[in-house]
Design a protein around this motif. Structure first.
Motif, PDB file in Angstrom:
ATOM      1  N   GLU A   1      63.238 -19.448  21.677  1.00 48.98           N
ATOM      2  CA  GLU A   1      62.140 -20.348  22.019  1.00 48.98           C
ATOM      3  C   GLU A   1      62.501 -21.752  21.552  1.00 48.98           C
ATOM      4  O   GLU A   1      62.573 -22.029  20.350  1.00 48.98           O
TER       5      GLU A   1
ATOM      6  N   ILE B   1      62.321 -19.178  26.350  1.00 48.03           N
ATOM      7  CA  ILE B   1      61.244 -20.117  26.637  1.00 48.03           C
ATOM      8  C   ILE B   1      61.720 -21.543  26.351  1.00 48.03           C
ATOM      9  O   ILE B   1      62.056 -21.886  25.208  1.00 48.03           O
TER      10      ILE B   1
ATOM     11  N   GLY C   1      65.628 -22.695  26.320  1.00 48.36           N
ATOM     12  CA  GLY C   1      65.491 -21.451  25.587  1.00 48.36           C
ATOM     13  C   GLY C   1      66.193 -20.315  26.306  1.00 48.36           C
ATOM     14  O   GLY C   1      66.007 -20.130  27.515  1.00 48.36           O
TER      15      GLY C   1
ATOM     16  N   ASN D   1      64.392 -13.264  20.882  1.00 48.31           N
ATOM     17  CA  ASN D   1      63.767 -14.316  21.671  1.00 48.31           C
ATOM     18  C   ASN D   1      64.381 -15.672  21.315  1.00 48.31           C
ATOM     19  O   ASN D   1      64.669 -15.947  20.154  1.00 48.31           O
TER      20      ASN D   1
ATOM     21  N   GLY E   1      64.457 -22.192  30.963  1.00 47.93           N
ATOM     22  CA  GLY E   1      64.293 -20.918  30.280  1.00 47.93           C
ATOM     23  C   GLY E   1      65.075 -19.827  30.988  1.00 47.93           C
ATOM     24  O   GLY E   1      65.053 -19.734  32.220  1.00 47.93           O
TER      25      GLY E   1
ATOM     26  N   ASN F   1      65.425 -13.580  16.312  1.00 48.77           N
ATOM     27  CA  ASN F   1      64.766 -14.624  17.076  1.00 48.77           C
ATOM     28  C   ASN F   1      65.219 -16.006  16.604  1.00 48.77           C
ATOM     29  O   ASN F   1      65.542 -16.198  15.432  1.00 48.77           O
TER      30      ASN F   1
ATOM     31  N   THR G   1      63.593 -19.834  16.994  1.00 46.81           N
ATOM     32  CA  THR G   1      62.390 -20.486  17.512  1.00 46.81           C
ATOM     33  C   THR G   1      62.217 -21.895  16.964  1.00 46.81           C
ATOM     34  O   THR G   1      62.605 -22.204  15.842  1.00 46.81           O
TER      35      THR G   1
END
Length: 220
Positions: A60, A100, A84, A58, A125, A14, A16
């Motif tokens: 973000e 995101i 994102g 992910n 996104g 991820n 973020t």
């Protein structure tokens, strides 16, 4: 500033958060092109999840913002990016990562700003692709708020100037596409003006405002 990419493996890592900001107060700033003609101010809090086999990471984004107070800023191309992107999953039962967008903003009060070329304020996104499930896509929105400000879209020779304000989201592709949701775009002008949408030699500069949510087979 730019967020790092997640790692690549069985499950993508991820990536973020992380905030990027530029602030000017009672300043007089002029950007001068380099040898390649570039003069871009990047304020970038974008993040991209890593690719994987079973699961994409992910991505973000953090928030990216420019605030200009009582200043004159000229000669620049402005890119404020809070995008994102979810990582892809290559396995047969793979699940794409979520993408995101953060919040991208330009906020001014009594100031003058001169922009050249392709200017972006984006909080997009993009969900990652997965064979089984695509990743979800979201955006916390893009905001432009000008108070007692003159913003000029200026010609550079015969090259036009554009200002794009976007909070577009696209769910990841897959057996079931990822959902998509955006907070949208807000543009507010208080005793302010944007000049140069039709410039002095007839070329059309562009102001583009977009908040689209797209999901094929998912929920938008």
């Amino acid at each position: 500033a730019r967020g790092g990419n997640g790692g690549t493996g069985g499950e993508g890592g991820n990536a973020t958060d992380g905030e990027a900001r530029f602030e000017a107060s009672n300043a007089n700033i002029t950007f001068t092109p380099n040898a390649q003609g570039e003069r871009t101010l990047f304020v970038d809090a974008s993040n991209q999840g890593g690719s994987g086999v079973a699961q994409g990471g992910n991505g973000e984004a953090g928030d990216a913002g420019v605030e200009i107070r009582g200043s004159a800023v000229s000669g620049l191309t402005l890119n404020v990016l809070a995008n994102g992107t979810g990582g892809e999953a290559s396995g047969a039962a793979g699940v794409g990562g979520d993408g995101i967008g953060g919040r991208a903003s330009l906020v001014t009060n009594p100031s003058t700003i001169e922009l050249f070329h392709d200017n972006l304020i984006t909080a997009n996104g993009l969900g990652g692709a997965g064979a089984a499930f695509g990743g979800a896509a979201g955006s916390n929105g893009a905001v432009v708020q000008l108070t007692d400000t003159t913003l000029d879209l200026a010609l550079d020779g015969f090259q036009t100037a554009d200002l794009e304000i976007r909070a577009d989201v696209v769910g990841g592709t897959g057996g079931q596409a990822g959902s998509a949701f955006t907070e949208g775009v807000l543009v507010e002008l208080f005793n302010s003006q944007i000049n140069g949408l039709i410039n002095q030699i007839g070329f059309r500069n562009s102001l583009i405002v977009s908040a689209n949510a797209t999901s094929t087979g998912g929920e938008a």
